[in-house]
Write an enzyme that holds these catalytic residues in place. Structure first.
Site, PDB file in Angstrom:
ATOM      1  N   GLU A   1      48.197  43.756  43.692  1.00 31.49           N
ATOM      2  CA  GLU A   1      47.014  43.887  44.541  1.00 31.49           C
ATOM      3  C   GLU A   1      47.240  44.960  45.603  1.00 31.49           C
ATOM      4  OE1 GLU A   1      44.210  42.672  43.921  1.00 31.49           O
ATOM      5  OE2 GLU A   1      44.688  41.113  42.432  1.00 31.49           O
TER       6      GLU A   1
ATOM      7  N   ARG B   1      33.908  30.134  45.712  1.00 27.60           N
ATOM      8  CA  ARG B   1      32.944  29.725  44.681  1.00 27.60           C
ATOM      9  C   ARG B   1      33.116  28.253  44.330  1.00 27.60           C
ATOM     10  NH1 ARG B   1      29.810  32.423  41.013  1.00 27.60           N
ATOM     11  NH2 ARG B   1      30.555  34.426  41.749  1.00 27.60           N
TER      12      ARG B   1
ATOM     13  N   CYS C   1      43.733  32.942  47.214  1.00 22.59           N
ATOM     14  CA  CYS C   1      44.700  34.017  46.968  1.00 22.59           C
ATOM     15  C   CYS C   1      44.515  35.151  47.981  1.00 22.59           C
ATOM     16  CB  CYS C   1      44.539  34.571  45.547  1.00 22.59           C
ATOM     17  SG  CYS C   1      45.144  33.464  44.250  1.00 22.59           S
TER      18      CYS C   1
ATOM     19  N   HIS D   1      48.821  39.075  41.160  1.00 19.31           N
ATOM     20  CA  HIS D   1      48.078  38.097  40.369  1.00 19.31           C
ATOM     21  C   HIS D   1      48.651  38.021  38.960  1.00 19.31           C
ATOM     22  CE1 HIS D   1      44.353  37.502  43.017  1.00 19.31           C
ATOM     23  NE2 HIS D   1      44.665  36.304  42.583  1.00 19.31           N
TER      24      HIS D   1
END
Lengths: 213, 213, 213, 213
Positions: free
Chosen positions: A78, A88, A141, A165
């Site tokens: 990342e 979500r 995350c 990830h």
């Protein structure tokens, strides 16, 4: 030199998480680098305190946080954490913040201070699919990644850190039609490579790994 | 009230770009909102000066920049611009910056100041596929988006602005096996909806539109 | 010369199906080709009788059956129908056959007798994304396609026929994150092109449109 | 009881092919099943003769042919072979047939005679991503699969056979952005499971593994 590697406990109904499973496979040392590991809770309101405790206790030189990105096929280094929580689904404590900053008053984002392109190059050289990612999402995350970089920027200026990830494990993908996965041994090999690269060099290489959109 | 809508000229070998084609279909007014349009060059070293000129000349209240995201199926309301240029391919001037900041010394990122979730909800209500996106990439689109938000933050504090990525046109997708697309009339309809929503409300709605990863 | 074009009623909980909606947009004639249309039930046990009735009544020279392939981005000219029903979900009558032949004792498959590669080339030339597909699935679409070709092979040797799968409409994709779609007007344009090509030529062109896997 | 397992040599510019690599990892026996292996050429005009030679020489009870399906994430048990060669790229001999039957005058298709759904269930039970596939493409893989089933149907009625497609190896996916892959050890484990299931049962289970489209 010492590295702290963290992984999340399972979340979202999964019984397992490669990010914590892989910690069990890491050796205690990689070259001159001591490896310490911590499993962190998948909970917005607890994870940063536990991270800060681990950093305070272990006093590492490097911190690499790991998380699951179900649906991605590659190890994803990342590039940037952003200052927003937008969940979500609920986290493991039932928390579901929407459009709340990770750190009120913090900057909009932080860039990884690990050599992510050198890591991607080394992973591919070792035969492992890898990429630079420009979004760590907006769930726990990214929250952890942002919190880590904020901690380093504000209270631990000598430390370097970042986030990777991971794909599903094959056993997870077996329950999700069409989903890509990666063997746990390959993920562990990849984590070791990233740690070795990060220990060996502070500056990143120059390589076009950007995204058009 | 006045909106400036910008779109890029074609790039990367394409003969057409929905982001500039759609400008020709926009009406001069949407309700009480006057619409001005500008085609911008797909060039890192020129696009921000042309944007600043257009903003200085037209003095809009809203700025919506449009760009192509080949491979995406939905109208994508971008949440955040990041302070990095990392070009996988050359721009139309042959420029290919790698890991260079958009604005040296600028913050790591800027968030859109348009009501992106209200826009997504209105687009879906109108039967158009739409999503919140957490990465505008690292090419000229993100460069423009970051430059726009930096301009607004530093020199035009009353203005609001943001970026929307568009799918391929069907004629572009016809040359790319498997690629999704959207009809130009639907894209134009979508741009009008986003402008109307942005004109009508400053604050966004609360809706879970985040990404796990 | 006369063509019969069929489309399915909505199924699987959708309120609309592009395969029946598009029939309303077709003109009564395309050049010298008369167009007749029929909406067919999405039901394994009824659809073939209704098809046979329509063919018997209308006595067409060409039959083009249309169905929805949710998730595909292109107009898909199907190459082959296979003699198996294997339903992942129930049809509109609650029927869910598993590994049952469409026609007991029938051949394993039938190839389309429409010029599918010429149609794909003409669609692309018109700026519409299109492809040759090597599987029409194992649900009612394949059932109808197989039943059509069996009818033609066994009882209507002079007739030609085939099947085309359609993407979601934008309004359907708006409810399915990430799903590609195609505007109804573009789908209708595509159907007209396929019919015109099929009316104009019996033999297909030679073009590499195969799939590696 | 004896099984013949075949895999292709590398093709299309790849230096390696999981379908031949995996043969090196198979044990000589799985329970009471003897395992023989053959690497086959990726060439339309030679592969069937070599297959027939191997079957004639080894006299197996089961034949499982393996091939690469770059881009798929799961072990794919193929349901049906179709009587067409349509090569998007040249094979290893430079052959590129277009719309030529595999066997002139042969039936349109053949169904696998292995218990493919039982195999998929066993693979998932073992934590390996697997699926039933309704198309083996139109390249040398489908050619071999069709040729195998035609051989069994016409000259070896007691034999059973089928085809399984494999994902890229991680080292192949490392060179292809976004491509899924599977570790060679997991592929080998999967092949052993399929062979064991095929040796243990002739009839397949009843399970909904069909595709809507």
């Amino acid at each position: 030199m010492k590295a702290l590697v963290t992984g999340f406990e399972p979340f979202g109904g999964d019984g397992v998480n490669p990010a914590s499973e892989v910690l069990k496979l890491l050796p205690p040392r990689i070259g001159a680098l001591d490896i310490a590991t911590r499993v962190l809770p998948c909970a917005f309101d607890r994870v940063l305190a536990e991270l800060a405790d681990a950093v305070g206790e272990l006093r590492p030189d490097l911190v690499l946080c790991l998380g699951l990105a179900g649906g991605r096929a590659e190890l994803s280094l990342e590039r940037v954490a952003i200052n927003v929580d937008d969940a979500r689904i609920a986290d493991n404590d039932g928390g579901q913040p929407i459009d709340r900053p990770v750190v009120a008053g913090g900057p909009a984002g932080y860039f990884s201070t690990l050599p992510i392109k050198a890591a991607v190059a080394a992973l591919r050289e070792a035969g492992l699919p890898a990429t630079v990612s420009n979004s760590a999402g907006t769930f726990v995350c990214n929250h952890l990644f942002y919190g880590l970089m904020h901690l380093l920027a504000t209270r631990r200026p000598g430390l370097r850190g970042g986030f990777m990830h991971l794909p599903y494990l094959p056993s997870q993908a077996a329950a999700q039609p069409g989903a890509p996965s990666m063997a746990l041994a390959d993920i562990a090999h990849g984590v070791e490579i990233v740690l070795a690269v990060a220990a060996a060099q502070r500056d990143d290489i120059v390589a076009a790994e950007g995204a058009i959109s």
